[in-house]
Write an enzyme that holds these catalytic residues in place. Structure first.
Site, PDB file in Angstrom:
ATOM      1  CE1 TYR A  20      -4.042   2.095   0.716  1.00 31.27           C
ATOM      2  CE2 TYR A  20      -2.443   3.392   1.936  1.00 31.27           C
ATOM      3  CZ  TYR A  20      -3.683   3.266   1.342  1.00 31.27           C
ATOM      4  OH  TYR A  20      -4.557   4.322   1.374  1.00 31.27           O
ATOM      5  CG  HIS A  24      -0.760   5.584  -1.582  1.00 31.39           C
ATOM      6  ND1 HIS A  24      -1.256   4.317  -1.419  1.00 31.39           N
ATOM      7  CD2 HIS A  24      -1.822   6.402  -1.755  1.00 31.39           C
ATOM      8  CE1 HIS A  24      -2.587   4.363  -1.491  1.00 31.39           C
ATOM      9  NE2 HIS A  24      -2.946   5.622  -1.696  1.00 31.39           N
ATOM     10  CE1 TYR A  43      -5.924  11.274   0.561  1.00 31.26           C
ATOM     11  CE2 TYR A  43      -6.402  11.775  -1.724  1.00 31.26           C
ATOM     12  CZ  TYR A  43      -6.575  10.979  -0.616  1.00 31.26           C
ATOM     13  OH  TYR A  43      -7.410   9.891  -0.683  1.00 31.26           O
ATOM     14  CD1 TRP A  78      -6.300   4.998  -6.123  1.00 30.66           C
ATOM     15  CD2 TRP A  78      -4.368   4.809  -7.218  1.00 30.66           C
ATOM     16  NE1 TRP A  78      -5.294   4.959  -5.178  1.00 30.66           N
ATOM     17  CE2 TRP A  78      -4.084   4.845  -5.828  1.00 30.66           C
ATOM     18  CE3 TRP A  78      -3.303   4.683  -8.097  1.00 30.66           C
ATOM     19  CZ2 TRP A  78      -2.801   4.764  -5.311  1.00 30.66           C
ATOM     20  CZ3 TRP A  78      -2.015   4.616  -7.581  1.00 30.66           C
ATOM     21  CH2 TRP A  78      -1.780   4.652  -6.207  1.00 30.66           C
ATOM     22  CD1 TRP A  79     -10.707   4.292  -5.989  1.00 29.33           C
ATOM     23  CD2 TRP A  79     -12.727   4.061  -6.920  1.00 29.33           C
ATOM     24  NE1 TRP A  79     -11.456   5.371  -5.626  1.00 29.33           N
ATOM     25  CE2 TRP A  79     -12.701   5.256  -6.175  1.00 29.33           C
ATOM     26  CE3 TRP A  79     -13.883   3.711  -7.597  1.00 29.33           C
ATOM     27  CZ2 TRP A  79     -13.803   6.103  -6.083  1.00 29.33           C
ATOM     28  CZ3 TRP A  79     -14.986   4.551  -7.517  1.00 29.33           C
ATOM     29  CH2 TRP A  79     -14.940   5.727  -6.759  1.00 29.33           C
TER      30      TRP A  79
END
Length: 106
Positions: A20, A24, A43, A78-79
């Site tokens: 994860y 990112h 963000y 992306w999802w």
């Protein structure tokens, strides 16, 4: 320009923390550009390693502009890319709970 602060919680599978973070760290340039185009100025995502809970914090120009992000092709891509790593809905969007702002110190 005023900004709206929003926050939410999500969950990442405990055996996927490193992946994860890696994904990112290597955020696709087109995803970054789309986030900026939809009014994101800051963000951050934080991980509670004990529980796998993610805390996301965003500063956005407007909720209307931000709400259209989920309709973009790059967001959907992306999802799909992140789906194996975290709890998701049937459309592969992250299961997310919005948090209510109860305190802010400027």
């Amino acid at each position: 320009m005023s900004v709206t602060r929003i926050a939410s919680v999500m969950s990442v599978y405990k055996d996927q923390y490193e992946e994860y973070k890696r994904r990112h760290d290597e955020l696709w340039p087109e995803m970054k550009a789309e986030l900026k185009a939809h009014g994101v100025h800051n963000y951050s995502i934080f991980l509670d390693e004990a529980s796998g809970r993610l805390f996301a914090y965003l500063e956005i120009e407007s909720e209307e502009k931000w709400s259209k992000m989920s309709e973009t092709a790059i967001c959907r891509k992306w999802w799909d890319y992140m789906e194996p790593l975290m709890e998701t809905n049937p459309d592969n969007s992250p299961v997310s709970t919005e948090l209510k702002n109860v305190f802010y110190l400027a």
